[in-house]
Design an enzyme around this catalytic site. Structure first.
Site, PDB file in Angstrom:
ATOM      1  N   TYR A   1       0.837  -1.197   0.000  1.00 49.64           N
ATOM      2  CA  TYR A   1       0.000   0.000   0.000  1.00 49.64           C
ATOM      3  C   TYR A   1       0.876   1.252   0.000  1.00 49.64           C
ATOM      4  O   TYR A   1       0.646   2.174  -0.792  1.00 49.64           O
ATOM      5  CB  TYR A   1      -0.933  -0.006   1.218  1.00 49.64           C
ATOM      6  CG  TYR A   1      -1.816   1.210   1.293  1.00 49.64           C
ATOM      7  CD1 TYR A   1      -2.952   1.305   0.497  1.00 49.64           C
ATOM      8  CD2 TYR A   1      -1.524   2.259   2.149  1.00 49.64           C
ATOM      9  CE1 TYR A   1      -3.776   2.426   0.558  1.00 49.64           C
ATOM     10  CE2 TYR A   1      -2.331   3.375   2.220  1.00 49.64           C
ATOM     11  CZ  TYR A   1      -3.458   3.461   1.424  1.00 49.64           C
ATOM     12  OH  TYR A   1      -4.263   4.563   1.486  1.00 49.64           O
TER      13      TYR A   1
ATOM     14  N   LYS B   1       0.993   4.116  -3.025  1.00 50.63           N
ATOM     15  CA  LYS B   1       0.654   5.518  -2.811  1.00 50.63           C
ATOM     16  C   LYS B   1       1.870   6.428  -3.025  1.00 50.63           C
ATOM     17  O   LYS B   1       1.718   7.575  -3.442  1.00 50.63           O
ATOM     18  CB  LYS B   1       0.031   5.719  -1.428  1.00 50.63           C
ATOM     19  CG  LYS B   1      -1.355   5.076  -1.317  1.00 50.63           C
ATOM     20  CD  LYS B   1      -2.337   5.632  -2.356  1.00 50.63           C
ATOM     21  CE  LYS B   1      -3.752   5.134  -2.151  1.00 50.63           C
ATOM     22  NZ  LYS B   1      -4.737   5.809  -3.004  1.00 50.63           N
TER      23      LYS B   1
END
Length: 181
Positions: A87, A91
């Protein structure tokens, strides 16, 4: 993506503002990440965001329309959060993607910026904040609180407005101070 943009163009004449908001995650140790988990997170958070922004920019460029693209990244794109490696990577890619898009599309009068929210309570994670693990995490936050989606409204509206005409390539943490801890 193409079908959605074709429909928007047919019904509304085109896209002038895109809020590019998608995000999924798989929690766990790096040694436990499967190729399927990796693809699920990267395809949604990075690849999906890239091609949606690309479609919006193509539409704006073709119409010679000034536009705003606001990518929703995450504080996890600015700092590493434990057990969320893929994650965080996805991002961080959105942060760099935003800068690349801002540089390339500025000449077309398209401003591309990113908001990096901290922990925001949503329907996906609402139950987690009441668990012992969720409460422990909240206690580690600078103000010991989780944000609400509307806590991002002011920044989002500014970035979408004409008042933001000189803001391009900005990466703004809206995380209640988490990025500075």
């Amino acid at each position: 993506i193409q079908a959605a943009f074709a429909e928007v163009t047919a019904k509304l004449g085109g896209v002038d503002i895109l809020v590019n908001n998608s995000g999924v995650s798989k929690q766990g140790k790096i040694t436990d990440v499967t190729p399927e988990d990796y693809d699920f997170v990267m395809d949604t958070n990075t690849k999906g965001a890239f091609f949606v922004a690309q479609a919006a920019a193509r539409d704006m460029i073709a119409r010679k329309a000034a536009g705003r693209i606001i990518n929703i990244a995450s504080v996890a794109g600015l700092r590493v959060l434990g057990q969320l490696s893929v994650y965080c990577m996805s991002k961080a890619a959105v942060v760099q993607m935003t800068k690349a898009m801002a540089l390339e599309w500025a000449r077309y009068n398209i401003n591309t910026n990113a908001i990096c929210p901290g922990y925001i309570e949503t329907e996906i994670n609402r139950d987690y904040w009441g668990t012992p693990g969720g409460q422990k995490l909240v206690e580690m936050l600078p103000r010991k609180r989780v944000g609400a989606p509307e806590d991002l409204d002011g920044l989002l509206l500014l970035m979408a407005s004409d008042e933001a005409r000189f803001i391009n390539g900005a990466i703004v943490a809206a995380d209640d101070g988490l990025a500075v801890t």
